[in-house]
Design an enzyme around this catalytic site. Structure first.
Site, PDB file in Angstrom:
ATOM      1  N   GLU A 118      63.122 -19.824  48.967  1.00  0.00           N
ATOM      2  CA  GLU A 118      62.374 -18.477  48.740  1.00  0.00           C
ATOM      3  C   GLU A 118      61.091 -18.345  48.987  1.00  0.00           C
ATOM      4  OE1 GLU A 118      64.237 -15.661  48.004  1.00  0.00           O
ATOM      5  OE2 GLU A 118      65.638 -15.841  47.333  1.00  0.00           O
TER       6      GLU A 118
ATOM      7  N   GLY B  50      58.687 -21.541  46.843  1.00  0.00           N
ATOM      8  CA  GLY B  50      56.899 -21.586  47.267  1.00  0.00           C
ATOM      9  C   GLY B  50      56.496 -20.927  47.954  1.00  0.00           C
ATOM     10  N   SER B  51      55.665 -21.919  49.131  1.00  0.00           N
ATOM     11  CA  SER B  51      55.130 -21.301  50.109  1.00  0.00           C
ATOM     12  C   SER B  51      55.342 -21.298  51.239  1.00  0.00           C
ATOM     13  CB  SER B  51      53.709 -22.025  50.621  1.00  0.00           C
ATOM     14  OG  SER B  51      54.029 -23.567  50.335  1.00  0.00           O
ATOM     15  N   THR B  52      55.580 -20.776  52.653  1.00  0.00           N
ATOM     16  CA  THR B  52      55.964 -21.588  53.617  1.00  0.00           C
ATOM     17  C   THR B  52      56.090 -22.558  54.499  1.00  0.00           C
ATOM     18  OG1 THR B  52      55.951 -18.187  53.491  1.00  0.00           O
ATOM     19  CG2 THR B  52      56.674 -19.755  56.421  1.00  0.00           C
TER      20      THR B  52
ATOM     21  N   VAL C 199      54.930 -25.704  52.976  1.00  0.00           N
ATOM     22  CA  VAL C 199      55.640 -25.870  51.700  1.00  0.00           C
ATOM     23  C   VAL C 199      57.390 -26.615  52.300  1.00  0.00           C
ATOM     24  CG1 VAL C 199      56.151 -27.503  50.117  1.00  0.00           C
ATOM     25  CG2 VAL C 199      53.874 -27.094  50.269  1.00  0.00           C
ATOM     26  N   GLY C 200      58.143 -24.891  52.658  1.00  0.00           N
ATOM     27  CA  GLY C 200      59.532 -24.838  52.717  1.00  0.00           C
ATOM     28  C   GLY C 200      60.124 -25.342  53.964  1.00  0.00           C
TER      29      GLY C 200
HETATM   30  N1  LIG Z   1      59.985 -16.193  47.340  1.00  0.00           N
HETATM   31  C1  LIG Z   1      59.986 -16.078  45.533  1.00  0.00           C
HETATM   32  O1  LIG Z   1      61.416 -15.737  45.638  1.00  0.00           O
HETATM   33  C2  LIG Z   1      58.735 -16.594  45.567  1.00  0.00           C
HETATM   34  C3  LIG Z   1      58.564 -16.638  44.144  1.00  0.00           C
HETATM   35  C4  LIG Z   1      57.507 -17.177  42.981  1.00  0.00           C
HETATM   36  C5  LIG Z   1      56.235 -18.116  43.889  1.00  0.00           C
HETATM   37  N2  LIG Z   1      56.885 -18.197  45.643  1.00  0.00           N
HETATM   38  C6  LIG Z   1      55.691 -18.356  46.565  1.00  0.00           C
HETATM   39  O2  LIG Z   1      55.126 -19.258  46.471  1.00  0.00           O
HETATM   40  C7  LIG Z   1      53.577 -19.726  46.632  1.00  0.00           C
HETATM   41  C8  LIG Z   1      52.789 -20.405  45.402  1.00  0.00           C
HETATM   42  O3  LIG Z   1      53.297 -21.386  44.966  1.00  0.00           O
HETATM   43  P1  LIG Z   1      53.099 -22.519  44.825  1.00  0.00           P
HETATM   44  O4  LIG Z   1      51.347 -22.480  44.737  1.00  0.00           O
HETATM   45  O5  LIG Z   1      53.378 -23.963  43.259  1.00  0.00           O
HETATM   46  O6  LIG Z   1      53.766 -23.044  46.239  1.00  0.00           O
HETATM   47  P2  LIG Z   1      53.967 -24.815  46.648  1.00  0.00           P
HETATM   48  O7  LIG Z   1      54.861 -24.712  48.033  1.00  0.00           O
HETATM   49  O8  LIG Z   1      52.826 -25.308  47.219  1.00  0.00           O
HETATM   50  O9  LIG Z   1      54.574 -25.264  45.806  1.00  0.00           O
HETATM   51  C9  LIG Z   1      56.050 -25.058  45.330  1.00  0.00           C
HETATM   52  C10 LIG Z   1      57.032 -26.637  44.895  1.00  0.00           C
HETATM   53  O10 LIG Z   1      57.048 -27.618  45.934  1.00  0.00           O
HETATM   54  C11 LIG Z   1      56.146 -28.332  45.388  1.00  0.00           C
HETATM   55  N3  LIG Z   1      56.470 -29.749  46.733  1.00  0.00           N
HETATM   56  C12 LIG Z   1      54.678 -29.449  47.256  1.00  0.00           C
HETATM   57  N4  LIG Z   1      54.791 -30.273  48.550  1.00  0.00           N
HETATM   58  C13 LIG Z   1      56.225 -30.304  48.488  1.00  0.00           C
HETATM   59  C14 LIG Z   1      56.849 -31.628  49.813  1.00  0.00           C
HETATM   60  N5  LIG Z   1      56.370 -31.813  50.344  1.00  0.00           N
HETATM   61  N6  LIG Z   1      58.321 -31.751  49.161  1.00  0.00           N
HETATM   62  C15 LIG Z   1      59.102 -30.983  47.746  1.00  0.00           C
HETATM   63  N7  LIG Z   1      58.681 -30.365  47.287  1.00  0.00           N
HETATM   64  C16 LIG Z   1      57.049 -30.087  46.930  1.00  0.00           C
HETATM   65  C17 LIG Z   1      55.228 -28.288  44.705  1.00  0.00           C
HETATM   66  O11 LIG Z   1      54.791 -30.077  44.100  1.00  0.00           O
HETATM   67  C18 LIG Z   1      55.370 -26.725  43.517  1.00  0.00           C
HETATM   68  O12 LIG Z   1      56.907 -27.572  42.626  1.00  0.00           O
HETATM   69  C19 LIG Z   1      53.468 -18.161  47.185  1.00  0.00           C
HETATM   70  O13 LIG Z   1      53.127 -18.376  48.666  1.00  0.00           O
HETATM   71  C20 LIG Z   1      54.214 -17.358  46.883  1.00  0.00           C
HETATM   72  O14 LIG Z   1      54.894 -15.970  47.785  1.00  0.00           O
HETATM   73  C21 LIG Z   1      57.676 -17.477  46.408  1.00  0.00           C
END
Ligand SMILES: NC(=O)c1ccc[n+]([C@@H]2O[C@H](COP(=O)([O-])OP(=O)(O)OC[C@H]3O[C@@H](n4cnc5c(N)ncnc54)[C@H](O)[C@@H]3O)[C@@H](O)[C@H]2O)c1
Length: 600
Positions: A306, A284-286, A288-289
């Site tokens: 990731e 997911g996003s940096t 939230v990571g």
């Molecule tokens: N590096 C990789 O392999 C890869 C692959 C695909 C997407 N991405 C990244 O993902 C991002 C887009 O996806 P997004 O908008 O769904 O990302 P996001 O970080 O908003 O959400 C990702 C997931 O995290 C969950 N989440 C949100 N807040 C949380 C918390 N506090 N604790 C635990 N889980 C939580 C969401 O419900 C979702 O399922 C982009 O930055 C993209 O680059 C990375």
């Protein structure tokens, strides 16, 4: 075009096609043999009308109705804003209950044979191959991507991954011999790969099918169970994917709770992170990571992060434009640019800059955008997340206000069916002070900057908070490799875009793109506990016995004896080793005296 050019072009085209047909035939044959060599169950999975049909008629999604309850997730097709239904937003306790079920399943699955695990994967693969169209349609409906993009990004890569796991996975999970070193020459040493137990995966919305099956297949192949939290922005498709998984588990006799799908918002994700997992894969996003890592620290749960990317594509002046342009276009516009490893920065050498910009602009202006399932073929689909088109536009507007030029696209659109779209865009004259240079766009914007020297190309690439993938187009292999080796990124493709189709390779980034790896040998082993084991090589001949001089209570010469041992084994020359032997012998002869036994 003159005649010789025409003949050369036709020959090249003909030979190229022949080569591709040959390769495709070979791959099909190999895949067929691997997959259908044994009795693999055929799954029967129910498919609803919305999953099977292109055009469905229902209610329109009303964004404001979402506020009615946080207990449900409204699901809609971003290409036409058609409401697909509501799914439960699970509470923390519901998530923990799922983890406990998975924990029980993991206990029995860890003893499963590789044959059983392969059967499960082959069953899933067989289903995918037979139902590619439905899988793509469901992904297109949920995420807004065109069918072709789903075929590439959902089906093709998943098949490659399963095929790799089935063919090579076992080899990498078998105990691996290691050297026992100098002093323990009489030992054998190995690493055993044991399942971690329950793997958790929190995934985004951009590839609803692959993001589920990618962590799932590796986790169960490594002997784990898995709980997958899908994104609130692509939840609807998880119903169908969940039915495929349940059918595959049942047909192959695997525990029914081995795979759990969790639907919900951040609360559900947070509950998963803190539920005592063996390993967590967060994609997911940096931003939230960072939160996930903080939460994982509470339970010392190991995490793979990731995160976002801003991948560069360096185009050198000797690059083959006939190859570069189509690959560049797909890198930028596939899935409407909603790719972690998406081509976000084209760094093009000045001599070919004009030609590159002209060609990509021409093709971009011809792209058809619209509802993926609207009845006609589209090149670009919708933006999956609400508000994403506006966010992309804000980055483009900021760049334009600082001097960048839009050569194609550059606007938010609603399309013929009223969906969420951003027009495929070409943006030039981008400078480093613009937000779009360093912030992830995650949308269909092809950004081009110019470079003169290779040093400059490397500097531009590395001038970025992210470091996921990177790509270099250059016909001179030595030069291409020299540039590639200096790029700060987790992956580099030379004369191609992305390394992802090589599933033996690890996938992941550096800097704000995260750390640790999924996929490949490293990712597969990362879902295991690497356990170190030593044992005597010739137990009947030699074993570890403490020499009396160092047994408690130690003898007078114990320290000198140990120094001799160290010198004997590790001195850099044979003379040194001999000196060590002498010290050791002298300690044995003169210093074995021990304190007398205490009187009772
Ligand atoms: N590096 C990789 O392999 C890869 C692959 C695909 C997407 N991405 C990244 O993902 C991002 C887009 O996806 P997004 O908008 O769904 O990302 P996001 O970080 O908003 O959400 C990702 C997931 O995290 C969950 N989440 C949100 N807040 C949380 C918390 N506090 N604790 C635990 N889980 C939580 C969401 O419900 C979702 O399922 C982009 O930055 C993209 O680059 C990375």
């Amino acid at each position: 075009m003159n005649l010789p050019d025409l003949i050369a072009g036709l020959t090249e085209c003909y030979l190229c096609s022949l080569a591709w047909i040959g390769i495709a035939a070979l791959a099909t044959y190999l895949l067929w043999n691997t997959v259908f060599g044994e009795g693999i169950p055929v799954l029967t999975v129910e498919v609803t009308e919305a999953e099977a049909q292109d055009v469905i008629k229902g209610k329109a999604y009303e964004p404001n109705s979402k506020a009615a309850s946080n207990k449900e997730i409204p699901c809609y097709d971003p290409g036409n804003m058609q409401l697909l239904g509501h799914l439960p937003a699970m509470t923390a306790s519901e998530v923990r209950a799922r983890v406990e079920r998975a924990r029980v399943a993991a206990k029995s699955w860890k003893g499963s044979s590789f044959k059983q695990r392969k059967l499960l994967l082959k069953t899933i693969l067989r289903y995918i191959i037979d139902h590619q169209e439905t899988i793509c349609r469901v992904s297109a409906r949920d995420s807004g991507k065109p069918m072709l993009d789903a075929a590439f990004g959902e089906v093709l890569v998943t098949c490659e991954k399963i095929s790799w796991l089935v063919k090579e996975g076992e080899r990498h999970l078998r105990p691996e011999k290691r050297s026992a070193g100098s002093m323990l020459f009489y030992k054998s040493a190995r690493v055993e790969y044991h399942p971690v137990g329950v793997v958790g995966a929190i995934v985004p919305w951009n590839y609803p099918f692959h993001n589920v099956f990618n962590p799932l297949t590796a986790a169960v192949f490594a002997g784990n169970s898995i709980v997958i939290k899908v994104s609130e922005h692509a939840t609807w498709s998880s119903l169908y994917y969940g039915r495929i998984i349940s059918a595959a588990l049942e047909a192959t006799g695997a525990p029914k709770d081995l795979v759990q799908i969790v639907t919900g918002y951040a609360e559900a994700g947070n509950a998963l992170v803190t539920s005592g997992l063996g390993k967590l894969i967060f994609v997911g996003s940096t931003g939230v990571g960072r939160k996930v890592m903080q939460a994982a620290a509470q339970t010392l749960t190991p995490v793979v992060l990731e995160l976002g990317g801003k991948d560069p594509v360096i185009v050198c002046d000797d690059a083959d434009m006939k190859q570069v342009i189509p690959v560049a276009m797909r890198g930028a516009f596939m899935s409407c640019g909603q790719n972690c490893a998406g081509a976000e920065r084209f760094i093009v050498q000045s001599r070919v800059y004009g030609e590159f910009v002209k060609q990509v602009t021409e093709v971009t202006q011809r792209l058809r955008q619209g509802h993926a399932l609207g009845g006609s073929i589209v090149d670009c689909g919708a933006m999956c997340m609400p508000g994403a088109a506006e966010q992309v536009h804000a980055l483009v507007t900021d760049a334009v206000s600082k001097g960048a030029k839009v050569l194609a696209g550059g606007k938010v659109a609603s399309g013929a069916h009223g969906g969420q779209f951003y027009a495929p865009t070409v943006l030039v004259d981008v400078t480093l002070n613009m937000r779009i240079w360093s912030e992830e766009v995650f949308g269909p914007v092809l950004v081009v900057v110019k470079f003169e020297t290779d040093d400059e190309a490397v500097e531009l690439t590395n001038d970025c908070p992210f470091g996921l993938g990177s790509n270099v187009f250059c016909r001179n292999r030595r030069r291409a490799n020299a540039i590639a080796s200096r790029l700060e990124a987790g992956m580099t493709a030379i004369n191609d875009f992305t390394t992802y189709m090589c599933q033996s390779l690890p996938f992941g980034g550096v800097k704000e793109s995260g750390f640790d790896r999924f996929a490949g040998v490293e990712g597969l082993r990362g879902l295991c506990i690497p356990k170190s084991v030593t044992e005597d090589r010739w137990p009947w001949l030699m074993r570890t016995d403490m020499p009396p001089i160092i047994q408690y209570p130690v003898g007078d010469g114990a320290f000198s004896f140990t120094c001799g041992l160290v010198t004997m084994f590790y001195a850099p020359s044979w003379r040194g080793s001999l000196r060590g032997v002498a010290t050791l012998l002298s300690a044995l002869m003169t210093g074995s005296k021990k304190p007398a036994k205490k009187q009772q």
